[in-house]
Design a protein around this motif. Structure first.
Motif, PDB file in Angstrom:
ATOM      1  N   SER A 288       0.823  -1.213   0.000  1.00 30.22           N
ATOM      2  CA  SER A 288       0.000   0.000   0.000  1.00 30.22           C
ATOM      3  C   SER A 288       0.855   1.260   0.000  1.00 30.22           C
ATOM      4  O   SER A 288       1.856   1.351   0.728  1.00 30.22           O
ATOM      5  N   GLU A 289       0.445   2.222  -0.800  1.00 32.31           N
ATOM      6  CA  GLU A 289       1.081   3.537  -0.827  1.00 32.31           C
ATOM      7  C   GLU A 289       0.560   4.353   0.351  1.00 32.31           C
ATOM      8  O   GLU A 289      -0.472   4.031   0.944  1.00 32.31           O
ATOM      9  N   ASN A 290       1.293   5.374   0.726  1.00 34.60           N
ATOM     10  CA  ASN A 290       0.879   6.263   1.810  1.00 34.60           C
ATOM     11  C   ASN A 290      -0.467   6.895   1.469  1.00 34.60           C
ATOM     12  O   ASN A 290      -0.621   7.523   0.418  1.00 34.60           O
ATOM     13  N   ILE A 291      -1.472   6.721   2.343  1.00 31.89           N
ATOM     14  CA  ILE A 291      -2.815   7.208   2.027  1.00 31.89           C
ATOM     15  C   ILE A 291      -2.887   8.736   1.996  1.00 31.89           C
ATOM     16  O   ILE A 291      -3.761   9.299   1.345  1.00 31.89           O
ATOM     17  N   ALA A 292      -1.974   9.412   2.694  1.00 28.88           N
ATOM     18  CA  ALA A 292      -1.952  10.882   2.624  1.00 28.88           C
ATOM     19  C   ALA A 292      -1.564  11.341   1.218  1.00 28.88           C
ATOM     20  O   ALA A 292      -2.051  12.363   0.727  1.00 28.88           O
ATOM     21  N   TYR A 293      -0.705  10.563   0.556  1.00 28.16           N
ATOM     22  CA  TYR A 293      -0.269  10.907  -0.800  1.00 28.16           C
ATOM     23  C   TYR A 293      -1.359  10.566  -1.828  1.00 28.16           C
ATOM     24  O   TYR A 293      -1.677  11.350  -2.718  1.00 28.16           O
TER      25      TYR A 293
ATOM     26  N   SER B 210     -13.417   2.370   9.064  1.00 29.32           N
ATOM     27  CA  SER B 210     -13.867   1.970   7.729  1.00 29.32           C
ATOM     28  C   SER B 210     -13.357   2.930   6.669  1.00 29.32           C
ATOM     29  O   SER B 210     -12.997   2.506   5.559  1.00 29.32           O
ATOM     30  N   ILE B 211     -13.324   4.221   6.987  1.00 29.77           N
ATOM     31  CA  ILE B 211     -12.794   5.209   6.043  1.00 29.77           C
ATOM     32  C   ILE B 211     -11.321   4.931   5.762  1.00 29.77           C
ATOM     33  O   ILE B 211     -10.875   4.946   4.605  1.00 29.77           O
ATOM     34  N   LEU B 212     -10.552   4.654   6.802  1.00 35.52           N
ATOM     35  CA  LEU B 212      -9.123   4.374   6.637  1.00 35.52           C
ATOM     36  C   LEU B 212      -8.894   3.091   5.841  1.00 35.52           C
ATOM     37  O   LEU B 212      -8.001   3.023   4.988  1.00 35.52           O
ATOM     38  N   ILE B 213      -9.707   2.067   6.097  1.00 36.33           N
ATOM     39  CA  ILE B 213      -9.563   0.809   5.372  1.00 36.33           C
ATOM     40  C   ILE B 213      -9.909   1.002   3.899  1.00 36.33           C
ATOM     41  O   ILE B 213      -9.250   0.466   3.002  1.00 36.33           O
ATOM     42  N   GLY B 214     -10.957   1.790   3.617  1.00 40.99           N
ATOM     43  CA  GLY B 214     -11.292   2.095   2.231  1.00 40.99           C
ATOM     44  C   GLY B 214     -10.178   2.858   1.537  1.00 40.99           C
ATOM     45  O   GLY B 214      -9.869   2.616   0.358  1.00 40.99           O
ATOM     46  N   ALA B 215      -9.540   3.781   2.268  1.00 36.36           N
ATOM     47  CA  ALA B 215      -8.423   4.546   1.712  1.00 36.36           C
ATOM     48  C   ALA B 215      -7.230   3.648   1.416  1.00 36.36           C
ATOM     49  O   ALA B 215      -6.551   3.796   0.392  1.00 36.36           O
ATOM     50  N   VAL B 216      -6.957   2.698   2.315  1.00 37.58           N
ATOM     51  CA  VAL B 216      -5.866   1.748   2.090  1.00 37.58           C
ATOM     52  C   VAL B 216      -6.140   0.919   0.836  1.00 37.58           C
ATOM     53  O   VAL B 216      -5.244   0.688   0.002  1.00 37.58           O
ATOM     54  N   ALA B 217      -7.371   0.464   0.667  1.00 41.05           N
ATOM     55  CA  ALA B 217      -7.726  -0.348  -0.499  1.00 41.05           C
ATOM     56  C   ALA B 217      -7.489   0.413  -1.799  1.00 41.05           C
ATOM     57  O   ALA B 217      -7.018  -0.144  -2.787  1.00 41.05           O
TER      58      ALA B 217
END
Length: 537
Positions: free
Chosen positions: A212-217, A288-295
């Motif tokens: 996974s890429e950095n979700i902030a990026y 759930s928001i963070l998990i969706g962002a990781v996906a």
């Protein structure tokens, strides 16, 4: 992929704990029945639910499997993203508005269910018609959250989803049937605690996975797909507002909310619990928001899942269990499965209790068998739990999209029932004729707007109606428009009916609903004065 034995054992342990808690609460309910009516204990917990239990059961009811799965799915979808996640904000607004405007009116008359003020204002017959939207809503809700569990179990444990659906439904029906609100409330405490801990344990492992890429990026930069933060194009603003209003206002007119409000010890406690539940339900959407962002930030080719991506395989609705399975260690994914199972059961039992309570108390006791004993009403309530639970379980096998089914579950309640409840509580001068006109006009308007999840094309094309991938999309806020039209129709028709009958423009024989017949059969003080004067003369 082989059967995940440790995960299966963990799930069995969790289900056993939940069932034992429910049975203990049922025993507690039996003790309470000695001093109070059994129906009152089963439906509103004897009106002595403490604040901590009230907070947990209210929050757990909203934070279900559809909520946590659907939120992750929307964040992940390239065409949506975080900008289109309405549930956390909408649910918080529901509880705040409920506490501000609806708690005191409902508690002031010691109502037992949400249908009581509707039957009181519009009559029993209209009340039975108004029972249809929340009944359908509860069944769809029950089905959608069971479907989300089935999808999760299939991914993580490599067990057929229908097995999880059947076992979950039977467990929920059993302890809800035996203990009513007590069983639902106390199992909700266990389930919500388990869900909060388990989901947050999963988040760090998913965030730190090398695939996974950095979700902030990736929030603002296109890497593997569009930025997961999402955006709202100008032409979609009407639909975005419509969805938010639907979740915020439509969430109020549910028996599962008022069941907790009416079960609290005091009005003040009910109000405070409602405010706190709004804040907690919004916070519980963050994992759930963070998990969706990781996906959305994952190169799936670096995982054993491989390519094509979940979106390309049309498996976006299972994105949360996929992240747990392929981006987290086995023991962590099992914890996540437990969290989803807890979320599912905490909402499923509430929807089951809601529908059966209204049927037994408002339809059976108030209309079909007014002389029914307390024991008889309880038996009918338990039988309806089995029947409605079976219907919801059957629908769960047919569901394709968790989020579509979840959204659909409340549309009729928002468009048809919410305006009726507002009129019953705040405009008591409205009457049966207005209620009938508002209900049927609202229903026709909603039907004409079409429904993609049921493959019903729109016959009424609102401004901005477009075709996307051969599917009609209404960009106009038609759900809120339908609700407002229904509300105004109730008010205007009620006023006109009162004017024409009271002014005797229409003959009283036409008052088939008997709204004004009694009033006209008893002379007013002014008319009595005139009659007295004629008598003296």
């Amino acid at each position: 992929m082989a059967l995940n034995v440790p995960g299966l054992i963990a799930v069995i342990i969790f289900y056993t704990m939940t069932l034992l808690t429910g049975l203990w609460a049922a025993w507690k309910a039996k003790r309470s029945e000695k001093n109070k009516k059994g129906t009152e204990v089963a439906i509103v917990g004897g009106r002595n639910l403490n604040m901590v239990v009230g907070l947990f059961t209210t929050t757990a009811t909203w934070v279900g499997g559809a909520y946590i799965n659907g939120t992750a799915e929307i964040v992940y979808l390239p065409s949506r993203g975080l900008a289109w996640v309405h549930a956390p904000l909408g649910f918080a607004a529901t509880f705040i508005l409920g506490a501000l405007f609806f708690v005191k009116p409902m508690r002031s008359k010691n109502y037992v269910t949400m249908m009581d003020p509707l039957q009181e204002t519009f009559g029993d017959m209209m009340g039975s018609i108004l029972f249809i939207p929340p009944l359908l809503g509860d069944i769809f809700w029950f089905a959608s959250i069971l479907a989300s569990l089935g999808a999760t179990v299939r991914v993580i444990l490599d067990v057929q989803g229908y097995i999880a659906i059947i076992i979950s439904a039977c467990t929920v029906i059993l302890y809800t049937l035996l203990g009513g609100l007590y069983s639902v409330a106390y199992t909700d405490v266990i389930q919500l605690l388990f869900m909060m801990v388990s989901l947050w344990i999963c988040v760090p492992f998913a965030l730190l996975n090398s695939a996974s890429e950095n979700i902030a990026y990736t929030a603002v930069n296109e890497v593997f797909q569009e930025p997961w933060i999402g955006s709202i194009e100008t032409k979609y603003i009407g639909r975005w507002v419509d969805d938010l209003a639907y979740l915020s206002l439509g969430g109020i007119a549910w028996q599962i909310y008022f069941q907790r409000v009416l079960a609290a010890s005091t009005s003040k406690q009910a109000i405070v619990t409602s405010y706190l539940s709004g804040a907690l339900s919004a916070v519980l959407g963050i994992p759930s928001i963070l998990i969706g962002a990781v996906a959305a930030s994952t190169d799936w080719n670096q995982t054993s899942y491989g390519l094509p991506s979940p979106y390309e395989r049309n498996e976006s609705n299972m994105i949360l269990p996929l992240v747990l399975q392929y981006l987290c260690p086995t023991y962590v994914s099992v914890a996540g499965l437990g969290a989803i199972a807890a979320a599912v059961m905490s909402s499923a039992d509430s929807s089951l209790l809601s529908a059966s309570s209204m049927f037994a108390y408002n339809i059976y006791k108030k209309m079909l068998r007014k002389k029914a004993s307390d024991r008889e009403v309880l038996c009918v309530m338990r039988l309806s739990m089995v029947l409605l639970g079976s219907a919801g379980m059957g629908l769960a096998f047919l569901s394709n999209s968790v989020y579509d089914l979840w959204f659909l579950s409340g549309e009729l309640v928002y468009a048809l029932l919410f305006p009726q409840l507002c009129c019953a509580l705040f405009l008591p001068s409205t009457n049966t004729y207005g209620s009938m006109a508002g209900f049927f006009l609202g229903f026709v308007l909603r039907l004409l707007a079409g429904e993609n999840s049921l493959k019903i094309p729109p016959l009424l094309h609102y401004p901005g109606c477009i075709i996307v991938n051969e599917i009609y999309v209404q960009l106009f806020p038609f759900k809120t428009f339908t609700m407002l039209v229904s509300l105004m129709t109730i008010i205007v028709t009620s006023y006109l009916a009162q004017f024409f009958f009271m002014k005797k423009i229409l003959p009283i024989q036409w008052d088939v609903c008997k709204v004004f017949s009694k009033e006209l059969s008893h002379p007013s003080p002014h008319e009595l004065q005139e009659l007295e004067g004629l008598k003296n003369t």
